[in-house]
Design an enzyme around this catalytic site. Structure first.
Site, PDB file in Angstrom:
ATOM      1  N   HIS A   1     -46.012  13.383 -16.000  1.00 42.87           N
ATOM      2  CA  HIS A   1     -44.983  13.400 -14.951  1.00 42.87           C
ATOM      3  C   HIS A   1     -45.577  13.444 -13.556  1.00 42.87           C
ATOM      4  CE1 HIS A   1     -42.096  15.133 -18.212  1.00 42.87           C
ATOM      5  NE2 HIS A   1     -42.320  13.844 -18.352  1.00 42.87           N
TER       6      HIS A   1
ATOM      7  N   SER B   1     -39.698  22.772 -24.055  1.00 45.73           N
ATOM      8  CA  SER B   1     -38.389  22.864 -24.729  1.00 45.73           C
ATOM      9  C   SER B   1     -38.171  21.640 -25.611  1.00 45.73           C
ATOM     10  CB  SER B   1     -37.271  22.955 -23.684  1.00 45.73           C
ATOM     11  OG  SER B   1     -37.346  21.823 -22.811  1.00 45.73           O
TER      12      SER B   1
ATOM     13  N   ARG C   1     -42.150  23.853  -3.398  1.00 50.26           N
ATOM     14  CA  ARG C   1     -42.777  24.092  -4.711  1.00 50.26           C
ATOM     15  C   ARG C   1     -44.297  24.037  -4.593  1.00 50.26           C
ATOM     16  NH1 ARG C   1     -40.412  20.338  -9.028  1.00 50.26           N
ATOM     17  NH2 ARG C   1     -41.739  21.556 -10.432  1.00 50.26           N
TER      18      ARG C   1
ATOM     19  N   ASN D   1     -46.582  19.001 -17.024  1.00 50.49           N
ATOM     20  CA  ASN D   1     -46.608  19.814 -15.806  1.00 50.49           C
ATOM     21  C   ASN D   1     -47.251  19.049 -14.654  1.00 50.49           C
ATOM     22  OD1 ASN D   1     -45.551  21.741 -17.501  1.00 50.49           O
ATOM     23  ND2 ASN D   1     -47.489  22.832 -17.769  1.00 50.49           N
TER      24      ASN D   1
ATOM     25  N   CYS E   1     -47.750   0.754   0.954  1.00 45.58           N
ATOM     26  CA  CYS E   1     -49.021   0.178   0.450  1.00 45.58           C
ATOM     27  C   CYS E   1     -49.321   0.617  -0.972  1.00 45.58           C
ATOM     28  CB  CYS E   1     -50.164   0.563   1.386  1.00 45.58           C
ATOM     29  SG  CYS E   1     -50.607   2.310   1.336  1.00 45.58           S
TER      30      CYS E   1
ATOM     31  N   ASP F   1     -48.366  20.768 -11.954  1.00 46.23           N
ATOM     32  CA  ASP F   1     -48.898  21.861 -11.121  1.00 46.23           C
ATOM     33  C   ASP F   1     -50.421  21.893 -10.987  1.00 46.23           C
ATOM     34  OD1 ASP F   1     -48.044  24.118 -13.864  1.00 46.23           O
ATOM     35  OD2 ASP F   1     -49.873  22.950 -13.552  1.00 46.23           O
TER      36      ASP F   1
ATOM     37  N   CYS G   1     -47.864   7.859   5.363  1.00 46.26           N
ATOM     38  CA  CYS G   1     -49.059   7.482   4.582  1.00 46.26           C
ATOM     39  C   CYS G   1     -50.307   7.571   5.458  1.00 46.26           C
ATOM     40  CB  CYS G   1     -48.896   6.047   4.061  1.00 46.26           C
ATOM     41  SG  CYS G   1     -50.390   5.387   3.284  1.00 46.26           S
TER      42      CYS G   1
END
Ligand code: APR
Length: 247
Positions: free
Chosen positions: A120, A192, A70, A103, A131, A105, A150
């Site tokens: 989100h 939605s 993605r 979003n 950590c 993105d 990491c």
């Protein structure tokens, strides 16, 4: 439609404090699939297998490869006219503006918005499970590098996104609820309205008698809280509204 666009623009002009909530629909025109609806991601992929902590614990490599895939799509996407229209609104309202997005993105950041509450998380952030550091990491990994380590402690990492069943960052959610409860105009674009707690924000605004406007290509779970619903594509109608606001 023209009347609605003019009336919403007039409302925005008179508003003192504007809060905007966006969902995946605002990024559709940038080529990023939404989650629900006919070509939504959840028609092809199962959220329980890819977007839960349980799925990640069971198969971190699979979950990371899905977010990596993605990242590839999103990295090549560009903000569209709707993102830039919302950036214009922040420039007009300055400190009296809050953008809340579901979003992950980063397109609102790339369009120039500064005061953004990413409910989100962000797909280009990585979080260390050891950590706890969160850092921007927009690398597209080779399969053999997954799950990435990491960069600070070498520990196991996860994408810094909120999965189903997980709590949102408390500070971000509190700020989003406050912005919804203190605005006089709440603009809801391309969601939605089925995922909580984001879906409750328009109700919070409606309960304090803010004027609630929804822009969506179809009625949604938040339409009942809207004083005005404009059934249209955000990338087509938002720039026209903002042009009238700037007049
Ligand atoms: N303009 C405006 N709205 C649009 C457009 C467009 N061009 N294209 C689609 N939409 C609308 C759809 O009608 C739908 O109501 O955008 C909405 C997208 O809904 P979802 O795919 O459910 O996305 P969203 O509401 O953001 O989902 C919330 O669910 O899966 C989780 O974490 C994920 O953040 C996401 C959350």
């Amino acid at each position: 439609m023209e009347e609605k666009i003019k009336s919403v623009a007039e409302r925005i002009k008179k508003s003192n404090k504007l809060t905007v909530l966006t969902g995946a629909g605002i990024s559709k025109a940038s080529g990023i699939p939404t989650f629900r609806g006919k070509d939504g991601l959840w028609n092809k992929y199962s959220p329980s297998e890819l977007a839960t902590y349980q799925a990640f614990s069971k198969n971190p490599k699979l979950v990371w490869s899905w977010y990596n895939y993605r990242r590839k799509i999103i990295k090549s996407a560009k903000p569209n006219a709707a993102h830039y229209a919302i950036y214009e609104l922040e420039k007009i309202f300055k400190d009296n503006f809050t953008l809340i997005t579901q979003n992950i993105d980063s397109l609102h950041r790339r369009a120039g918005n500064k005061n953004i509450l990413e409910l989100h998380g962000n797909i280009f952030q990585t979080k260390c499970l050891i950590c706890d550091k969160v850092y921007f990491d927009d690398k597209i990994y080779e399969e053999e590098e997954l799950p990435p380590r990491c960069r600070f402690c070498g520990g196991k990492t996860r994408p810094n996104v909120v999965w189903f069943g997980e709590n949102l960052d408390r500070n971000i959610l509190d700020a989003a609820m406050a912005a919804s409860a203190q605005c006089d105009l709440f603009l809801c674009v391309g969601t939605s309205g089925v995922v909580q707690p984001a879906a409750s924000l328009p109700k919070i605004a409606a309960d304090i008698r803010a004027y609630v406007v929804e822009i969506n290509v179809e009625y949604s779970g938040v339409s009942i809280y809207a004083d005005e619903v404009i059934i249209a594509k955000a990338e087509e109608v938002l720039p026209r509204i903002v042009d009238l606001v700037k007049d």
